[in-house]
Design an enzyme around this catalytic site. Structure first.
Site, PDB file in Angstrom:
ATOM      1  N   GLU A 279       0.823  -1.210   0.000  1.00 17.32           N
ATOM      2  CA  GLU A 279       0.000   0.000   0.000  1.00 17.32           C
ATOM      3  C   GLU A 279       0.865   1.272   0.000  1.00 17.32           C
ATOM      4  O   GLU A 279       1.965   1.297   0.548  1.00 17.32           O
ATOM      5  CB  GLU A 279      -0.928  -0.001   1.216  1.00 17.32           C
ATOM      6  CG  GLU A 279      -1.962  -1.115   1.109  1.00 17.32           C
ATOM      7  CD  GLU A 279      -3.009  -1.093   2.209  1.00 17.32           C
ATOM      8  OE1 GLU A 279      -4.193  -1.262   1.885  1.00 17.32           O
ATOM      9  OE2 GLU A 279      -2.649  -0.915   3.388  1.00 17.32           O
TER      10      GLU A 279
ATOM     11  N   CYS B  87       3.449   8.527   0.999  1.00 20.72           N
ATOM     12  CA  CYS B  87       4.003   7.581   1.965  1.00 20.72           C
ATOM     13  C   CYS B  87       4.192   6.245   1.248  1.00 20.72           C
ATOM     14  O   CYS B  87       3.236   5.641   0.773  1.00 20.72           O
ATOM     15  CB  CYS B  87       3.032   7.465   3.139  1.00 20.72           C
ATOM     16  SG  CYS B  87       3.568   6.289   4.375  1.00 20.72           S
TER      17      CYS B  87
ATOM     18  N   CYS C 296       6.534  -7.167   7.073  1.00 20.85           N
ATOM     19  CA  CYS C 296       7.669  -6.668   7.850  1.00 20.85           C
ATOM     20  C   CYS C 296       8.163  -7.795   8.749  1.00 20.85           C
ATOM     21  O   CYS C 296       7.364  -8.618   9.198  1.00 20.85           O
ATOM     22  CB  CYS C 296       7.240  -5.463   8.701  1.00 20.85           C
ATOM     23  SG  CYS C 296       8.639  -4.608   9.488  1.00 20.85           S
TER      24      CYS C 296
ATOM     25  N   CYS D 263       6.432  -4.991  15.566  1.00 21.80           N
ATOM     26  CA  CYS D 263       6.156  -4.039  16.647  1.00 21.80           C
ATOM     27  C   CYS D 263       4.713  -4.266  17.095  1.00 21.80           C
ATOM     28  O   CYS D 263       3.820  -4.458  16.278  1.00 21.80           O
ATOM     29  CB  CYS D 263       6.370  -2.603  16.167  1.00 21.80           C
ATOM     30  SG  CYS D 263       8.049  -2.328  15.590  1.00 21.80           S
TER      31      CYS D 263
ATOM     32  N   CYS E 237       1.597  -2.287  15.628  1.00 21.17           N
ATOM     33  CA  CYS E 237       1.577  -1.986  14.193  1.00 21.17           C
ATOM     34  C   CYS E 237       0.892  -3.085  13.389  1.00 21.17           C
ATOM     35  O   CYS E 237       1.225  -4.263  13.531  1.00 21.17           O
ATOM     36  CB  CYS E 237       3.015  -1.803  13.711  1.00 21.17           C
ATOM     37  SG  CYS E 237       3.150  -1.582  11.925  1.00 21.17           S
TER      38      CYS E 237
ATOM     39  N   LEU F  27      10.847   5.787  18.010  1.00 25.86           N
ATOM     40  CA  LEU F  27      11.389   5.557  19.356  1.00 25.86           C
ATOM     41  C   LEU F  27      10.366   4.857  20.254  1.00 25.86           C
ATOM     42  O   LEU F  27      10.593   3.759  20.728  1.00 25.86           O
ATOM     43  CB  LEU F  27      11.831   6.901  19.947  1.00 25.86           C
ATOM     44  CG  LEU F  27      12.571   6.821  21.277  1.00 25.86           C
ATOM     45  CD1 LEU F  27      13.861   6.037  21.169  1.00 25.86           C
ATOM     46  CD2 LEU F  27      12.865   8.233  21.799  1.00 25.86           C
TER      47      LEU F  27
ATOM     48  N   ASN G  45      -3.289   4.583  16.280  1.00 30.55           N
ATOM     49  CA  ASN G  45      -4.370   4.289  15.329  1.00 30.55           C
ATOM     50  C   ASN G  45      -4.758   2.823  15.455  1.00 30.55           C
ATOM     51  O   ASN G  45      -3.924   1.951  15.212  1.00 30.55           O
ATOM     52  CB  ASN G  45      -3.893   4.553  13.890  1.00 30.55           C
ATOM     53  CG  ASN G  45      -3.626   6.038  13.657  1.00 30.55           C
ATOM     54  OD1 ASN G  45      -4.470   6.878  13.914  1.00 30.55           O
ATOM     55  ND2 ASN G  45      -2.426   6.356  13.170  1.00 30.55           N
TER      56      ASN G  45
ATOM     57  N   CYS H  17      -0.994   6.002  10.022  1.00 25.93           N
ATOM     58  CA  CYS H  17       0.260   5.352  10.450  1.00 25.93           C
ATOM     59  C   CYS H  17      -0.027   4.015  11.103  1.00 25.93           C
ATOM     60  O   CYS H  17      -0.845   3.921  12.019  1.00 25.93           O
ATOM     61  CB  CYS H  17       0.964   6.191  11.527  1.00 25.93           C
ATOM     62  SG  CYS H  17       1.500   7.772  10.980  1.00 25.93           S
TER      63      CYS H  17
HETATM   64  N1  SAH Z   1       9.180   0.454   9.645  1.00 24.78           N
HETATM   65  C1  SAH Z   1       9.506   1.827   9.714  1.00 24.78           C
HETATM   66  C2  SAH Z   1       8.654   2.627   8.774  1.00 24.78           C
HETATM   67  C3  SAH Z   1       7.182   2.661   9.125  1.00 24.78           C
HETATM   68  S1  SAH Z   1       6.804   4.275   9.583  1.00 24.78           S
HETATM   69  C4  SAH Z   1       9.374   2.309  11.132  1.00 24.78           C
HETATM   70  O1  SAH Z   1       8.830   1.583  11.944  1.00 24.78           O
HETATM   71  O2  SAH Z   1       9.863   3.397  11.415  1.00 24.78           O
HETATM   72  C5  SAH Z   1       5.283   4.116  10.360  1.00 24.78           C
HETATM   73  C6  SAH Z   1       5.276   4.833  11.687  1.00 24.78           C
HETATM   74  O3  SAH Z   1       4.002   4.599  12.290  1.00 24.78           O
HETATM   75  C7  SAH Z   1       6.313   4.263  12.645  1.00 24.78           C
HETATM   76  O4  SAH Z   1       6.803   5.264  13.483  1.00 24.78           O
HETATM   77  C8  SAH Z   1       5.474   3.304  13.424  1.00 24.78           C
HETATM   78  O5  SAH Z   1       6.093   2.961  14.633  1.00 24.78           O
HETATM   79  C9  SAH Z   1       4.198   4.041  13.585  1.00 24.78           C
HETATM   80  N2  SAH Z   1       3.062   3.170  13.904  1.00 24.78           N
HETATM   81  C10 SAH Z   1       2.978   1.839  13.734  1.00 24.78           C
HETATM   82  N3  SAH Z   1       1.764   1.392  14.136  1.00 24.78           N
HETATM   83  C11 SAH Z   1       1.074   2.470  14.553  1.00 24.78           C
HETATM   84  C12 SAH Z   1      -0.253   2.654  15.029  1.00 24.78           C
HETATM   85  N4  SAH Z   1      -1.101   1.643  15.140  1.00 24.78           N
HETATM   86  N5  SAH Z   1      -0.645   3.908  15.351  1.00 24.78           N
HETATM   87  C13 SAH Z   1       0.202   4.953  15.197  1.00 24.78           C
HETATM   88  N6  SAH Z   1       1.455   4.842  14.720  1.00 24.78           N
HETATM   89  C14 SAH Z   1       1.891   3.614  14.406  1.00 24.78           C
HETATM   90 FE1  SF4 Z   2       7.664  -2.952  10.808  1.00 26.01          FE
HETATM   91 FE2  SF4 Z   2       5.496  -1.697  11.693  1.00 26.01          FE
HETATM   92 FE3  SF4 Z   2       7.601  -2.033  13.312  1.00 26.01          FE
HETATM   93 FE4  SF4 Z   2       7.753  -0.297  11.260  1.00 26.01          FE
HETATM   94  S1  SF4 Z   2       6.378  -0.151  13.030  1.00 26.01           S
HETATM   95  S2  SF4 Z   2       9.286  -1.828  11.865  1.00 26.01           S
HETATM   96  S3  SF4 Z   2       6.473  -1.375   9.729  1.00 26.01           S
HETATM   97  S4  SF4 Z   2       6.311  -3.670  12.447  1.00 26.01           S
END
Ligand code: SAH
Ligand code: SF4
Length: 397
Positions: A130, A145, A152, A156, A159, A264, A340, A383
């Site tokens: 996407e 974006c 992935c 996390c 996510c 972070l 989110n 995000c």
């Molecule tokens: N994998 C990379 C790029 C993804 S950026 C990374 O993790 O940095 C997407 C951003 O959205 C990251 O900062 C991620 O931690 C954040 N994110 C992931 N899940 C989220 C959620 N459910 N609500 C808000 N932010 C989220």
């Molecule tokens: Fe992967 Fe989501 Fe963690 Fe970014 S935030 S590294 S996309 S699992």
């Protein structure tokens, strides 16, 4: 060989050989398929300038042809060799026999109530990822974006993408192609000269996947995007977000010099180990060290720390104070992202009061700390909400 692919080890040797081998093995295992069609034609999008020049030299063409073709593809946005009017017909025909100027196919496009637009792109092997266009609410422009991987590896906890096992890395054509196809959708060709902003004027590598686990392909794609005779986005218009692949951050800074965003999300290792499991490999102190080393950071070019606000998990005032101690002295801003939700998620977004208190402490310490308004939540485009049905193709034994 290792050095060819991963680059010279940084001087402080943060990337030891074992880590280099591991990252390399993973990269190879999840490599994108060759950018060649069943009929043998090659995808021309995604070839570096050098590779394009070589391919044309093999056809007996002089280097200036590469420059012309580059301009047609990346500045004018043409998808048909027949439209390249500065190229004689016989060469157009030969090019069309050997190459295609492709785009990922948009298998679904949804536009949110706030005008955020989400594309589901299908690549040649059927894998899908996407891409989201987020228009600025005040100005007549916005950010695209882009995804770097299908799924992935990093899981996390908060996510949605992290619940999709890595299917594969995306190739340069697929990464640049997301941006080009998004531009197609808004009729944004030709590319503007210089820095004249267009609607689609910024790239954030914040879609699906961890860009620094697919560094080579991302780097090739970003070099294409930054080329002044083509798409011409300056490195200041590109932000790469990483969950903290420390050894590759040095390389990204030295070679690409794009803006850096760091996910972070926690200020102590115990919590970050749990919610961003990569922290077990590269703990906070190492991550912050890499941020301090990141080149070019200044007040004009700050590192962005992303901090997803999870109710009762990481949103206390004590954590806000610990955060400002941690990043003290780094030219930085802190993006506070309200969590989110997505189907099956277990966290709750922080309350408005907690968000405001946290933001106030960070701001009073001298860091900008905007609370990000979620965009495109109604179409799962915000995000951390991206996910597709793609699975890893079965490997041939
Ligand atoms: N994998 C990379 C790029 C993804 S950026 C990374 O993790 O940095 C997407 C951003 O959205 C990251 O900062 C991620 O931690 C954040 N994110 C992931 N899940 C989220 C959620 N459910 N609500 C808000 N932010 C989220
Ligand atoms: Fe992967 Fe989501 Fe963690 Fe970014 S935030 S590294 S996309 S699992």
């Amino acid at each position: 060989m290792l050095n060819d692919i991963l680059g010279e080890p940084p001087l402080d040797n943060t990337l030891n050989d074992a880590e280099r081998v591991r990252i390399l093995a993973k990269t190879a295992l999840f490599a994108p398929p060759p950018a060649v069609l069943a009929d043998g034609r090659r995808e021309i999008v995604g070839l570096s300038r050098e590779a394009l020049a070589e391919a044309l030299a093999a056809l007996g063409e002089k280097p200036f042809r590469a420059k012309q073709i580059w301009h047609w593809i990346y500045n004018q946005g043409v998808t048909d060799f027949g439209a390249m009017s500065s190229i004689a017909r016989p060469l157009q025909a030969r090019l069309a026999e050997q190459f295609v100027i492709g785009r990922p196919e948009a298998s679904a496009v949804q536009t949110s109530a706030d005008n955020t637009r989400k594309f589901l792109f299908r690549f040649r092997d059927g894998q899908e990822a996407e891409t989201v266009y987020i228009p600025d609410r005040k100005e007549d422009r916005g950010a695209v974006c882009i995804s770097s991987q299908v799924g992935c590896t990093l899981s996390c906890r908060f996510c949605h993408t992290g619940t999709q096992p890595l299917a594969r890395n995306l190739g340069p054509a697929e990464i640049v192609g997301q941006f080009m196809a998004a531009r197609d959708s808004y009729g944004e060709w030709p590319s503007p000269a210089g820095e004249t902003p267009r609607l689609l004027s910024t790239i954030v590598l914040m879609g699906m996947g961890e860009p620094l686990y697919n560094y080579e392909n991302v780097a090739t794609a970003m070099r294409i995007v930054m080329d002044g005779e083509g798409l011409g986005l300056s490195r200041r218009r590109i932000t790469l977000s990483t969950s903290g692949v420390v050894p590759m951050m040095d390389r990204c800074g030295a070679e690409l010099g794009v803006n850096l965003a760091v996910s972070l999300h926690a200020v102590d290792d115990a919590l970050r180990d749990e919610i961003v499991p990569l922290n077990r490999k590269y703990p906070i102190a190492e991550l912050i060290g890499a941020c301090r080393r990141y080149p070019g950071s200044s007040n004009a070019r700050r590192i962005t720390f992303e901090y997803v606000m999870l109710r009762g998990v990481n949103d206390s005032e004590a954590e806000a104070r610990a955060l400002v101690r941690l990043i003290a002295g780094i030219p930085a801003k802190v993006n506070l992202i309200p969590f989110n939700p997505w189907p099956g998620s277990t966290y709750l977004p922080s309350t408005r009061q907690r968000l405001d208190r946290f933001a106030r402490i960070v701001t009073e310490a001298g860091f900008a700390a905007p609370i990000r308004t979620p965009r495109g939540q109604d179409i799962l485009a915000a995000c951390g909400q991206l996910r597709t049905e793609s699975r890893r193709a079965r490997t041939v034994a």
